[in-house]
Design an enzyme around this catalytic site. Structure first.
Site, mmCIF file in Angstrom:
data_model
loop_
_atom_site.group_PDB
_atom_site.id
_atom_site.type_symbol
_atom_site.label_atom_id
_atom_site.label_comp_id
_atom_site.label_asym_id
_atom_site.label_seq_id
_atom_site.Cartn_x
_atom_site.Cartn_y
_atom_site.Cartn_z
ATOM 1 C CB SER A 132 112.138 77.148 107.273
ATOM 2 O OG SER A 132 112.612 75.851 107.542
ATOM 3 C CE1 TYR B 106 117.150 78.355 105.115
ATOM 4 C CE2 TYR B 106 116.285 76.871 106.783
ATOM 5 C CZ TYR B 106 116.188 77.452 105.539
ATOM 6 O OH TYR B 106 115.122 77.154 104.719
HETATM 7 N N1 NAD Z 1 113.698 73.071 100.018
HETATM 8 C C1 NAD Z 1 113.135 72.924 101.201
HETATM 9 O O1 NAD Z 1 112.919 71.787 101.644
HETATM 10 C C2 NAD Z 1 112.742 74.123 102.012
HETATM 11 C C3 NAD Z 1 112.184 73.934 103.295
HETATM 12 C C4 NAD Z 1 111.806 75.056 104.021
HETATM 13 C C5 NAD Z 1 111.958 76.317 103.499
HETATM 14 N N2 NAD Z 1 112.517 76.483 102.248
HETATM 15 C C6 NAD Z 1 112.675 77.840 101.728
HETATM 16 O O2 NAD Z 1 112.090 77.900 100.441
HETATM 17 C C7 NAD Z 1 112.815 78.828 99.617
HETATM 18 C C8 NAD Z 1 113.246 78.157 98.322
HETATM 19 O O3 NAD Z 1 114.080 77.061 98.639
HETATM 20 P P1 NAD Z 1 114.606 76.058 97.518
HETATM 21 O O4 NAD Z 1 114.914 74.785 98.216
HETATM 22 O O5 NAD Z 1 113.678 76.047 96.357
HETATM 23 O O6 NAD Z 1 116.000 76.757 97.127
HETATM 24 P P2 NAD Z 1 116.862 76.657 95.780
HETATM 25 O O7 NAD Z 1 118.270 76.835 96.187
HETATM 26 O O8 NAD Z 1 116.493 75.447 95.019
HETATM 27 O O9 NAD Z 1 116.363 77.934 94.951
HETATM 28 C C9 NAD Z 1 116.584 79.222 95.456
HETATM 29 C C10 NAD Z 1 116.527 80.231 94.326
HETATM 30 O O10 NAD Z 1 116.850 81.518 94.884
HETATM 31 C C11 NAD Z 1 117.773 82.169 94.038
HETATM 32 N N3 NAD Z 1 118.585 83.112 94.803
HETATM 33 C C12 NAD Z 1 119.557 82.831 95.696
HETATM 34 N N4 NAD Z 1 120.132 83.959 96.142
HETATM 35 C C13 NAD Z 1 119.499 84.986 95.513
HETATM 36 C C14 NAD Z 1 119.650 86.381 95.556
HETATM 37 N N5 NAD Z 1 120.570 86.986 96.321
HETATM 38 N N6 NAD Z 1 118.821 87.135 94.769
HETATM 39 C C15 NAD Z 1 117.897 86.554 93.984
HETATM 40 N N7 NAD Z 1 117.721 85.238 93.900
HETATM 41 C C16 NAD Z 1 118.519 84.447 94.653
HETATM 42 C C17 NAD Z 1 118.609 81.044 93.424
HETATM 43 O O11 NAD Z 1 119.258 81.461 92.231
HETATM 44 C C18 NAD Z 1 117.548 79.969 93.202
HETATM 45 O O12 NAD Z 1 116.919 80.102 91.940
HETATM 46 C C19 NAD Z 1 113.990 79.317 100.476
HETATM 47 O O13 NAD Z 1 113.654 80.558 101.066
HETATM 48 C C20 NAD Z 1 114.129 78.242 101.530
HETATM 49 O O14 NAD Z 1 114.711 78.718 102.699
HETATM 50 C C21 NAD Z 1 112.909 75.416 101.510
#
Ligand code: NAD
Length: 266
Positions: A147, A160
């Protein structure tokens, strides 16, 4: 005619693939003909009609669960071409609640353990279990979700950010360890994107508090600080990830690619 990013025959695991960015990745992987394993805590019913998507209930923070998931993939497909370590969680928290109004938004031991166990330990467990097979295959690619917060820090998101900084370091180190086995390890660092369930109203309210902002204006404030003037689309992040998982990216390893509309510049 084959697609430019043809993934026919590739077996790719997407952790946290049921929703958010992961769901967009799964869609684009399937469009390019990959076989996809979604390792998540909850299934996505939209996948049920596609015989080339296998859902495996898996908690990435638990070694037994991860090992069982990887064994099931090997037993069924005999190989693993790619792993996307996407499952991740965020709880916006201040190191110290210096506003003195909401102690629940001060980083607790439980918050710390929760984020580290999934974002950091989960990436280690999944990568180790998969790399054991990739080393034998002498082939494979691991993509880690970092991130912007992991590269530059983030007010209200220190824990985080710490986990995402750790992921960035794992990427560099594992690329050096696994390169001789023809395994690439690459990171992706998104910044502000279209909202996903991770950024729901409760998370926005918590983040706004930590930053002394009005929860209703956080989103528009964000867009003012992005040089390209808009949030990233989830498909834009997913396109980058799918490219990195493909053979088109065959010499990219050991780096984390920022995708932020110029908000972050390293
Ligand atoms: N959304 C953003 O803007 C953003 C920005 C930078 C980085 N990220 C990173 O991208 C990734 C996805 O983010 P997102 O926004 O799509 O998140 P989200 O919350 O929409 O989806 C995350 C998914 O991970 C699953 N999950 C959570 N804990 C788990 C576990 N212990 N075992 C298995 N699955 C598990 C959840 O059920 C969900 O389906 C993350 O690693 C996040 O840190 C997101």
């Amino acid at each position: 005619m084959a697609e430019w990013m043809d993934l026919t025959g590739k077996v790719i695991i997407v952790t946290g693939g049921s929703r958010g960015i992961g769901e967009h990745v799964v869609k684009i992987l399937r469009r390019n003909n990959a076989t996809v394993i979604v390792a998540d805590l909850t299934p996505n019913p939209d996948y049920e009609s596609d015989e080339n998507i296998l859902f495996i209930n898996c908690n990435v923070a638990k070694k037994d669960s991860v090992d069982a998931m990887v064994k099931e993939v090997i037993d069924k497909y005999g190989k693993i071409d790619g792993l996307l370590n996407n499952a991740g969680v965020s709880r916006p928290r201040l190191l110290v609640d210096f506003y003195g109004e909401k102690p629940e938004y001060e980083l607790s031991e439980d918050d710390f353990d929760f984020m580290v166990s999934i974002n950091q330990k989960g990436v280690f467990l999944c990568s180790q279990a998969v790399a054991r097979h990739m080393i034998k295959q002498k082939n494979g690619v691991i993509v880690n979700m970092s991130s912007e917060a992991g590269m530059q820090g983030s007010k209200g998101q220190s824990c985080y950010s710490g986990t995402k900084g750790a992921v960035l370091s794992y990427t560099m180190s594992w690329a050096k360890e696994l390169g001789p086995f023809n395994i690439r390890v690459v990171g992706v660092a998104p910044s502000i994107n279209e909202r996903t369930p991770m950024n729901d109203d409760a998370a926005f309210a918590a983040l706004a508090y930590t930053r002394g902002q009005d929860p209703n204006n956080v989103s528009s404030d964000y867009e003012k600080v992005i040089p390209m003037g808009r949030a990233g689309k989830l498909d834009e992040v997913a396109d980058l990830i799918c490219y990195l998982l493909s053979d088109r990216a065959s010499y990219i390893s050991g780096t984390t690619i920022n995708i932020s509309g110029a908000k972050s510049t390293r």
